[in-house]
Design a protein around this motif. Structure first.
Motif, short mmCIF file in Angstrom:
data_model
loop_
_atom_site.label_atom_id
_atom_site.label_comp_id
_atom_site.label_asym_id
_atom_site.label_seq_id
_atom_site.Cartn_x
_atom_site.Cartn_y
_atom_site.Cartn_z
N PHE A 1 0.81 -1.22 0.00
CA PHE A 1 0.00 0.00 0.00
C PHE A 1 0.85 1.27 0.00
O PHE A 1 0.54 2.22 -0.74
N PRO A 2 1.95 1.36 0.80
CA PRO A 2 2.78 2.58 0.75
C PRO A 2 3.34 2.85 -0.64
O PRO A 2 3.49 4.01 -1.04
N GLN A 3 3.64 1.80 -1.40
CA GLN A 3 4.19 2.00 -2.74
C GLN A 3 3.14 2.64 -3.65
O GLN A 3 3.46 3.53 -4.46
N GLY A 4 1.89 2.18 -3.54
CA GLY A 4 0.83 2.77 -4.34
C GLY A 4 0.60 4.23 -3.98
O GLY A 4 0.38 5.07 -4.87
N ILE A 5 0.66 4.55 -2.70
CA ILE A 5 0.48 5.94 -2.26
C ILE A 5 1.60 6.82 -2.80
O ILE A 5 1.36 7.94 -3.29
N LEU A 6 2.85 6.33 -2.72
CA LEU A 6 3.97 7.11 -3.24
C LEU A 6 3.84 7.32 -4.75
O LEU A 6 4.14 8.41 -5.26
N GLY A 7 3.39 6.29 -5.47
CA GLY A 7 3.20 6.45 -6.90
C GLY A 7 2.12 7.45 -7.22
O GLY A 7 2.26 8.28 -8.13
N LEU A 8 1.01 7.42 -6.45
CA LEU A 8 -0.08 8.38 -6.67
C LEU A 8 0.36 9.80 -6.35
O LEU A 8 0.03 10.75 -7.09
N LEU A 9 1.14 9.97 -5.28
CA LEU A 9 1.65 11.31 -4.95
C LEU A 9 2.59 11.82 -6.03
O LEU A 9 2.64 13.03 -6.28
N THR A 10 3.34 10.93 -6.65
CA THR A 10 4.21 11.35 -7.75
C THR A 10 3.39 11.90 -8.90
O THR A 10 3.77 12.90 -9.53
#
Length: 412
Positions: free
Chosen positions: A328-337
């Motif tokens: 889940f943290p990886q998806g959030i970081l990708g979305l923030l990018t």
């Protein structure tokens, strides 16, 4: 095991500005962790590879055959391939000596391997995510809708779902394959294959090469091979190869599509689905506990079956929760990018790349421990296969005295 985003010029470490977006502390932590990531990832991959081989050996035994275990076997195969392939990548990216010649470090063969690594690992990590979601759906049907479980989740359907994952997931990752390519550049090197001392300051960012949903920047290669040369050193022109954003991605919206697919389709949607299914399974567990309390003393066979279902569901919930923590943290970081742009990618996403790599590798390696701790049938089968006969016999006798009822813990 995945590679996403865009590349840009910087200092070669993903520190694209003098005032990092996420603060200097993250930059410092990244630089320190980079020194240990290679060794730590090799240890995790060694343990995880052996563990997943053991998983496959145990789960494919005749007495262990079931739809749930078939999915777990497919998951173990995908995780095993990811970790085996990560070993040469970790060695090349993080464990090469500092004076390793640039001519070899950025040779065509090694750069092609780095490019293929990111394609391969992203595809198989996506397969792992697909199978984890499939596992949750199968368990949800078995617990919440047992009357249709034998129809919807029979072995034939399960094998089709596994095969579909191995076919569809590489197709989903096509935007990532097209977003990066190899580029060549002629550099002047000395006789050791490194840049002369006067040329060390001019570096070209090498793009973002990721693994497992994270982005471990290959730009770190650029600063590791600098070597000096004495006066009068013979120089030569050498063609070096780098992985960078493709021309197609630079001239179209392909880079954004890639990040949307990665962060939303591959990461966030599966995590949301797993969260909902996990909550429903927890509610079903509580309801089963209440039913079991009413059956105490009057329905031993039914109560034992409920306990068997609870054990299986608890084990799979542990697998799903581990997945959520790491993915889940990886998806959030990708979305923030996507929302915050290139600077966030360079200063935050890239500096978290190795940590996210390690989380995903741990997720791929630790399922063996969960099975051993939470599944009696797995432990029994494992001991019969790999432990000396006298140990297996003693363990079986101890368990039979403690609980005469044999439970098929990992069976649906």
């Amino acid at each position: 095991m995945e590679r996403n985003g865009t590349s840009g010029a910087g200092d070669g470490n993903g520190h694209g500005s003098s005032s990092p977006y996420c603060g200097n502390l993250l930059v410092g932590l990244h630089d320190v962790y980079m020194l240990y990531h290679g060794y730590a990832s090799l240890l995790v991959c060694a343990f995880g590879s052996v563990a997943n081989v053991l998983n496959i050996a145990v789960l494919t035994r005749k007495e262990m055959v079931s739809p749930t275990n078939a999915i777990l076997t497919g998951l173990a195969v995908a995780d095993l391939l990811v970790m085996i392939e990560y070993v040469p990548f970790a060695y090349h990216m993080y464990l090469r000596p500092a004076d390793y010649p640039r001519a070899d470090r950025f040779s065509y063969n090694w750069s092609l391997f780095v490019l293929l690594h990111s394609d391969f690992s992203q595809a198989f990590h996506t397969i792992s995510i697909w199978l984890t979601v499939t596992l949750a759906v199968w368990r949800y049907v078995a617990v919440v809708h047992p009357q249709i479980n034998r129809i919807w989740c029979r072995m034939e359907t399960t094998l089709s779902a596994i095969a579909l994952g191995y076919v569809v997931c590489p197709i989903i990752c096509i935007p990532s394959y097209l977003s990066f390519n190899l580029f060549s550049r002629v550099e002047t090197l000395d006789s050791t294959g490194n840049r002369p001392a006067t040329a060390i300051g001019s570096t070209l960012a090498n793009g973002s090469i990721g693994t497992g949903g994270r982005t471990a920047t290959a730009a770190s290669q650029l600063t590791a091979g600098g070597g000096g040369s004495g006066d009068g050193e013979q120089l030569r022109n050498v063609t070096l190869y780098y992985v960078n954003v493709s021309d197609l991605a630079m001239s179209t919206c392909l880079a954004d599509i890639n990040f949307w697919v990665y962060s939303v389709v591959i990461k966030i949607i599966p995590c949301v689905a797993l969260t909902v299914l996990s909550l429903r399974l927890i509610c079903a567990l509580l309801e089963a506990k209440r039913r079991r309390a009413k059956l105490t003393g009057s329905g031993r066979k039914s109560a034992d079956k409920e306990r068997q279902t609870d054990r299986t569901t608890r084990m799979l919930l542990a697998v799903l929760m581990l997945f959520l923590i790491t993915e889940f943290p990886q998806g959030i970081l990708g979305l923030l990018t996507l929302l915050l742009g290139k600077r966030f990618f360079q200063d935050c996403y890239q500096n978290m790349g190795e940590v996210m790599d390690m989380l995903a590798l741990v997720n791929s390696a630790i399922n063996f421990i969960l099975y051993c701790v939470m599944s009696r049938q797995f432990r029994n089968t494992f001991s019969l296969l790999f432990l000396p006969s006298w140990i297996s016999k003693a363990e079986s006798q101890a368990q039979s005295h403690g609980n005469p009822t044999t439970t098929q813990v990992t069976q649906v």
